[in-house]
Design an enzyme around this catalytic site. Structure first.
Site, mmCIF file in Angstrom:
data_model
loop_
_atom_site.group_PDB
_atom_site.id
_atom_site.type_symbol
_atom_site.label_atom_id
_atom_site.label_comp_id
_atom_site.label_asym_id
_atom_site.label_seq_id
_atom_site.Cartn_x
_atom_site.Cartn_y
_atom_site.Cartn_z
ATOM 1 N N ARG A 29 0.830 -1.211 0.000
ATOM 2 C CA ARG A 29 0.000 0.000 0.000
ATOM 3 C C ARG A 29 0.868 1.266 0.000
ATOM 4 N NH1 ARG A 29 -4.964 -1.761 -0.089
ATOM 5 N NH2 ARG A 29 -5.365 -3.733 0.977
ATOM 6 N N ASP A 30 0.440 2.241 -0.813
ATOM 7 C CA ASP A 30 1.139 3.528 -0.866
ATOM 8 C C ASP A 30 0.962 4.249 0.472
ATOM 9 O OD1 ASP A 30 2.081 5.474 -3.488
ATOM 10 O OD2 ASP A 30 1.668 6.443 -1.564
ATOM 11 N N ILE A 31 2.022 4.882 0.962
ATOM 12 C CA ILE A 31 1.988 5.560 2.266
ATOM 13 C C ILE A 31 1.143 6.835 2.213
ATOM 14 C CG2 ILE A 31 4.021 7.053 1.987
ATOM 15 C CD1 ILE A 31 4.881 6.118 4.819
ATOM 16 N N ASN A 87 4.694 6.312 -13.776
ATOM 17 C CA ASN A 87 5.383 7.588 -13.959
ATOM 18 C C ASN A 87 6.847 7.343 -14.321
ATOM 19 O OD1 ASN A 87 3.101 9.113 -13.202
ATOM 20 N ND2 ASN A 87 3.579 8.869 -11.033
ATOM 21 N N VAL A 96 10.437 7.979 -6.801
ATOM 22 C CA VAL A 96 11.187 6.804 -6.332
ATOM 23 C C VAL A 96 11.658 6.054 -7.573
ATOM 24 C CG1 VAL A 96 11.101 4.649 -5.032
ATOM 25 C CG2 VAL A 96 9.819 6.645 -4.207
ATOM 26 N N HIS A 100 7.613 1.190 -10.559
ATOM 27 C CA HIS A 100 6.397 0.797 -9.821
ATOM 28 C C HIS A 100 5.164 1.210 -10.595
ATOM 29 C CE1 HIS A 100 7.876 4.703 -8.424
ATOM 30 N NE2 HIS A 100 6.618 5.075 -8.357
ATOM 31 N N HIS A 102 1.373 2.209 -10.194
ATOM 32 C CA HIS A 102 0.356 2.624 -9.229
ATOM 33 C C HIS A 102 -0.952 1.972 -9.652
ATOM 34 C CE1 HIS A 102 2.525 6.243 -7.512
ATOM 35 N NE2 HIS A 102 3.171 6.130 -8.664
#
Ligand code: AMP
Ligand code: ZN
Length: 114
Positions: A29-31, A87, A96, A100, A102
Site C-alpha cells: 500500500r502507498d503511504i 510515472n 522513487v 512501480h 500505481h
C-alpha cells in the site's frame, strides 16, 4: 546491500503493508494514498523506470500487469473500474527510482490526469 527503499520493502528489510508477493513481484500500500485503493506493484528486480526497461524484461513487465489485475480483483474494484499509472522521470512525477505501477481505484477519476 541495496540502498533503494523499494528493494528494502521487497527484501523485507523494512516492513510495509504487503498485499501480494511472488517470486518476481511485490505489491504494497502507498503511504500517501491518492484513492481508497492505492497499491504499488514492483518487480523484485531493481529497474529504475520504464526508460531503463530492456527487451529481457518483457515477460516480467507482462507479469506485473497481471499482478495489477489480480490485486484489483482482491480489492473488489474491477466492476467500478481502476487506473494503472507508470510515472517515468521527473516531469511525470517519478520520485522513487525503482519501477512501480500505481494501482488506483475506489473513486471516480478524471481525465486528463494532472
Ligand atoms: P512516484 O512519484 O510515481 O515515483 O511514486 C512514488 C510513490 O511512492 C508515491 O505515491 C509515494 O507516496 C510512495 N511512497 C514513498 N515512500 C513510501 C513508503 N515509505 N511506503 C509506501 N509508499 C511510499
Ligand atoms: Zn530498488
Amino acid at each position: 546491500m541495496s540502498e533503494c527503499l523499494f528493494c528494502k520493502f521487497a527484501n523485507r528489510e523494512i516492513p510495509t503493508q504487503v498485499v501480494y508477493e511472488d517470486e518476481h513481484a511485490f505489491a504494497f500500500r502507498d503511504i500517501n494514498p491518492q484513492a481508497p485503493t492505492h497499491v504499488l506493484v514492483i518487480p523484485r528486480l531493481h529497474i529504475e523506470n520504464l526508460a531503463a526497461m530492456q527487451t529481457e524484461h518483457e515477460t516480467l513487465m507482462g507479469h506485473l500487469l497481471w499482478v495489477c489485475a489480480e490485486v484489483a480483483r482482491q480489492e473488489g474494484i474491477v466492476a467500478e473500474g481502476y487506473r494503472v499509472v507508470l510515472n517515468t522521470n521527473r516531469a511525470a512525477g517519478q520520485s522513487v527510482f525503482h519501477l512501480h505501477f500505481h494501482l488506483l481505484g475506489g473513486r471516480h477519476m478524471t481525465w486528463p490526469p494532472g
